[in-house]
Motif scaffolding. Structure first.
Motif, PDB file in Angstrom:
ATOM      1  N   GLY A  50       0.776  -1.277  -0.043  1.00  0.00           N
ATOM      2  CA  GLY A  50      -0.013  -0.125   0.037  1.00  0.00           C
ATOM      3  C   GLY A  50       0.753   1.397   0.056  1.00  0.00           C
ATOM      4  O   GLY A  50       0.352   2.117   0.231  1.00  0.00           O
ATOM      5  N   LEU A  51       2.143   1.219  -0.314  1.00  0.00           N
ATOM      6  CA  LEU A  51       2.998   2.241  -0.255  1.00  0.00           C
ATOM      7  C   LEU A  51       3.192   3.072  -1.423  1.00  0.00           C
ATOM      8  O   LEU A  51       3.551   4.363  -1.735  1.00  0.00           O
ATOM      9  CB  LEU A  51       4.230   2.161   0.372  1.00  0.00           C
ATOM     10  CG  LEU A  51       4.141   1.551   1.750  1.00  0.00           C
ATOM     11  CD1 LEU A  51       5.714   1.035   2.370  1.00  0.00           C
ATOM     12  CD2 LEU A  51       3.616   2.564   2.853  1.00  0.00           C
ATOM     13  N   LYS A  52       3.230   2.336  -2.688  1.00  0.00           N
ATOM     14  CA  LYS A  52       3.175   2.873  -4.116  1.00  0.00           C
ATOM     15  C   LYS A  52       2.165   2.306  -4.928  1.00  0.00           C
ATOM     16  O   LYS A  52       1.233   1.525  -4.607  1.00  0.00           O
ATOM     17  CB  LYS A  52       4.594   2.356  -4.605  1.00  0.00           C
ATOM     18  CG  LYS A  52       5.888   2.574  -3.515  1.00  0.00           C
ATOM     19  CD  LYS A  52       6.214   3.855  -4.068  1.00  0.00           C
ATOM     20  CE  LYS A  52       7.598   4.332  -3.119  1.00  0.00           C
ATOM     21  NZ  LYS A  52       8.408   5.483  -3.444  1.00  0.00           N
ATOM     22  N   LEU A  53       2.247   3.080  -6.287  1.00  0.00           N
ATOM     23  CA  LEU A  53       1.226   2.504  -7.124  1.00  0.00           C
ATOM     24  C   LEU A  53       2.028   1.824  -8.333  1.00  0.00           C
ATOM     25  O   LEU A  53       3.163   2.388  -8.521  1.00  0.00           O
ATOM     26  CB  LEU A  53       0.569   3.778  -7.841  1.00  0.00           C
ATOM     27  CG  LEU A  53      -0.610   4.269  -7.043  1.00  0.00           C
ATOM     28  CD1 LEU A  53      -1.261   5.406  -7.901  1.00  0.00           C
ATOM     29  CD2 LEU A  53      -1.701   3.380  -6.704  1.00  0.00           C
ATOM     30  N   TYR A  54       1.416   0.677  -9.028  1.00  0.00           N
ATOM     31  CA  TYR A  54       2.005   0.348 -10.370  1.00  0.00           C
ATOM     32  C   TYR A  54       1.409   1.338 -11.185  1.00  0.00           C
ATOM     33  O   TYR A  54       0.403   1.767 -11.394  1.00  0.00           O
ATOM     34  CB  TYR A  54       1.400  -0.946 -10.574  1.00  0.00           C
ATOM     35  CG  TYR A  54       1.836  -1.938  -9.568  1.00  0.00           C
ATOM     36  CD1 TYR A  54       3.152  -2.495  -9.442  1.00  0.00           C
ATOM     37  CD2 TYR A  54       0.707  -2.783  -8.616  1.00  0.00           C
ATOM     38  CE1 TYR A  54       3.484  -3.651  -8.417  1.00  0.00           C
ATOM     39  CE2 TYR A  54       1.228  -3.597  -7.894  1.00  0.00           C
ATOM     40  CZ  TYR A  54       2.488  -4.148  -7.749  1.00  0.00           C
ATOM     41  OH  TYR A  54       2.966  -5.164  -6.848  1.00  0.00           O
ATOM     42  N   ALA A  55       2.407   1.712 -12.282  1.00  0.00           N
ATOM     43  CA  ALA A  55       2.036   2.563 -13.244  1.00  0.00           C
ATOM     44  C   ALA A  55       3.037   2.176 -14.535  1.00  0.00           C
ATOM     45  O   ALA A  55       3.868   1.555 -14.453  1.00  0.00           O
ATOM     46  CB  ALA A  55       2.477   3.932 -12.714  1.00  0.00           C
ATOM     47  N   VAL A 100       5.389   4.154  -8.506  1.00  0.00           N
ATOM     48  CA  VAL A 100       5.138   5.620  -8.528  1.00  0.00           C
ATOM     49  C   VAL A 100       4.540   6.166  -7.169  1.00  0.00           C
ATOM     50  O   VAL A 100       3.995   5.111  -6.440  1.00  0.00           O
ATOM     51  CB  VAL A 100       4.585   6.081  -9.787  1.00  0.00           C
ATOM     52  CG1 VAL A 100       5.129   5.842 -10.987  1.00  0.00           C
ATOM     53  CG2 VAL A 100       3.142   5.651  -9.676  1.00  0.00           C
ATOM     54  N   PRO A 101       4.622   7.533  -6.799  1.00  0.00           N
ATOM     55  CA  PRO A 101       4.036   7.788  -5.416  1.00  0.00           C
ATOM     56  C   PRO A 101       2.742   7.321  -5.445  1.00  0.00           C
ATOM     57  O   PRO A 101       2.009   7.785  -6.255  1.00  0.00           O
ATOM     58  CB  PRO A 101       4.528   9.163  -5.239  1.00  0.00           C
ATOM     59  CG  PRO A 101       5.635   9.358  -6.360  1.00  0.00           C
ATOM     60  CD  PRO A 101       5.535   8.248  -7.491  1.00  0.00           C
ATOM     61  N   LEU A 102       2.361   6.934  -4.201  1.00  0.00           N
ATOM     62  CA  LEU A 102       0.900   6.620  -4.124  1.00  0.00           C
ATOM     63  C   LEU A 102       0.028   7.885  -4.139  1.00  0.00           C
ATOM     64  O   LEU A 102      -1.333   8.025  -4.053  1.00  0.00           O
ATOM     65  CB  LEU A 102       0.687   6.100  -2.693  1.00  0.00           C
ATOM     66  CG  LEU A 102      -1.065   5.684  -2.156  1.00  0.00           C
ATOM     67  CD1 LEU A 102      -1.277   4.371  -3.143  1.00  0.00           C
ATOM     68  CD2 LEU A 102      -0.609   5.290  -0.777  1.00  0.00           C
ATOM     69  N   ASP A 103       0.490   9.045  -3.721  1.00  0.00           N
ATOM     70  CA  ASP A 103       0.021  10.451  -3.797  1.00  0.00           C
ATOM     71  C   ASP A 103      -0.874  10.726  -5.194  1.00  0.00           C
ATOM     72  O   ASP A 103      -1.566  11.477  -5.353  1.00  0.00           O
ATOM     73  CB  ASP A 103       0.742  11.534  -3.421  1.00  0.00           C
ATOM     74  CG  ASP A 103       1.208  11.443  -1.877  1.00  0.00           C
ATOM     75  OD1 ASP A 103       0.380  10.996  -1.042  1.00  0.00           O
ATOM     76  OD2 ASP A 103       2.165  12.463  -1.639  1.00  0.00           O
ATOM     77  N   LEU A 104      -0.436  10.111  -6.225  1.00  0.00           N
ATOM     78  CA  LEU A 104      -0.996  10.276  -7.551  1.00  0.00           C
ATOM     79  C   LEU A 104      -2.328   9.693  -7.337  1.00  0.00           C
ATOM     80  O   LEU A 104      -3.109  10.296  -8.150  1.00  0.00           O
ATOM     81  CB  LEU A 104      -0.067   9.581  -8.520  1.00  0.00           C
ATOM     82  CG  LEU A 104       1.165  10.616  -8.882  1.00  0.00           C
ATOM     83  CD1 LEU A 104       2.121   9.484  -9.437  1.00  0.00           C
ATOM     84  CD2 LEU A 104       0.799  11.438  -9.899  1.00  0.00           C
ATOM     85  N   LYS A 105      -2.388   8.611  -6.736  1.00  0.00           N
ATOM     86  CA  LYS A 105      -3.827   8.370  -6.703  1.00  0.00           C
ATOM     87  C   LYS A 105      -4.919   9.116  -5.958  1.00  0.00           C
ATOM     88  O   LYS A 105      -5.974   9.507  -6.494  1.00  0.00           O
ATOM     89  CB  LYS A 105      -4.154   6.969  -5.552  1.00  0.00           C
ATOM     90  CG  LYS A 105      -5.251   6.193  -5.455  1.00  0.00           C
ATOM     91  CD  LYS A 105      -5.093   4.977  -4.714  1.00  0.00           C
ATOM     92  CE  LYS A 105      -6.711   4.329  -4.484  1.00  0.00           C
ATOM     93  NZ  LYS A 105      -6.711   3.451  -3.443  1.00  0.00           N
ATOM     94  N   ASN A 106      -4.514   9.803  -4.878  1.00  0.00           N
ATOM     95  CA  ASN A 106      -5.149  10.935  -4.264  1.00  0.00           C
ATOM     96  C   ASN A 106      -5.458  12.012  -5.197  1.00  0.00           C
ATOM     97  O   ASN A 106      -6.381  12.775  -4.890  1.00  0.00           O
ATOM     98  CB  ASN A 106      -4.295  11.428  -2.924  1.00  0.00           C
ATOM     99  CG  ASN A 106      -4.224  10.161  -2.019  1.00  0.00           C
ATOM    100  OD1 ASN A 106      -5.145   8.815  -2.012  1.00  0.00           O
ATOM    101  ND2 ASN A 106      -3.140  10.197  -1.332  1.00  0.00           N
ATOM    102  N   ALA A 107      -4.266  12.177  -5.800  1.00  0.00           N
ATOM    103  CA  ALA A 107      -4.509  13.604  -6.904  1.00  0.00           C
ATOM    104  C   ALA A 107      -5.647  13.479  -7.992  1.00  0.00           C
ATOM    105  O   ALA A 107      -6.197  14.427  -8.395  1.00  0.00           O
ATOM    106  CB  ALA A 107      -3.163  13.678  -7.421  1.00  0.00           C
TER     107      ALA A 107
END
Length: 189
Positions: free
Chosen positions: A145-150, A167-174
């Motif tokens: 749960g710390l990163k995203l696959y991209a 990539v950073p998980l924050d992209l999901k929140n964005a």
């Protein structure tokens, strides 16, 4: 008896010295942590926030076209242009311009679904002022749960293999926001 104990002690000391020497030699052959083999973090893309002229976000719930006006403000480009919430846009732009890639792995394209990339959670299409275009396809979070696959700048034609990058998980929140969070709220609403 004391000779037997001394003999055993000497054998133990000799064994420890041999093992210690072997370990020392082994460690000398390992690359140092700051050697050229260690990968420095790589940016997601090589552009600045100010280089971006337009963004298109394609998510399951909506598709959104964002455009930067010559005045420097962002608008949602539809039938008529609607002012965009600057903070929401700047948050995404900052992540795209300063976010870091983590490990990448080449996998067979038929495994895209395993990473949440078929279909992706969201696709971000980026147009720079000089006309260059980039794409970022976001998939599922990693098992911890710390990163995203991209997939960064995927090829336009299907290939046998694809490169999946963390990539950073924050992209999901964005990108996973309700549409109204992208629109600038007028005072009094």
């Amino acid at each position: 008896m004391s000779t037997g104990i001394r003999k055993k002690t000497l054998i133990l000391l000799a064994t420890a010295a041999i093992l210690g020497g072997g370990l020392y030699l082994f460690e000398q052959q390992l690359p140092s942590p700051n050697s050229s083999d260690t990968q420095a973090p790589k940016p997601l893309f090589n552009f600045q926030e100010t280089d971006v002229a337009a963004l298109k976000i394609i998510a399951p719930d909506y598709s959104l076209n964002l455009k930067k006006l010559t005045t420097g403000t962002w608008v949602i480009d539809r039938e008529k242009q609607t002012p965009a919430e600057e903070g929401t846009v700047v948050f995404l732009l900052n992540l795209l311009a300063t976010g870091q890639r983590d490990r990448s792995l080449d996998v067979p394209t038929e495994r895209a679904k395993d990473y949440g990339l078929a279909p992706p959670m969201a696709t971000i299409e980026i147009t720079l002022k000089d006309g260059q275009q980039h794409r970022l396809r976001l998939g599922d979070p990693t098992f911890d749960g710390l990163k995203l696959y991209a997939e960064i700048d995927p090829p336009t034609q299907p290939q046998e293999k694809m490169t999946v990058t963390l990539v950073p998980l924050d992209l999901k929140n964005a990108v996973q926001r309700p549409l109204q969070e992208w629109e600038r709220q007028q005072a009094g609403n």
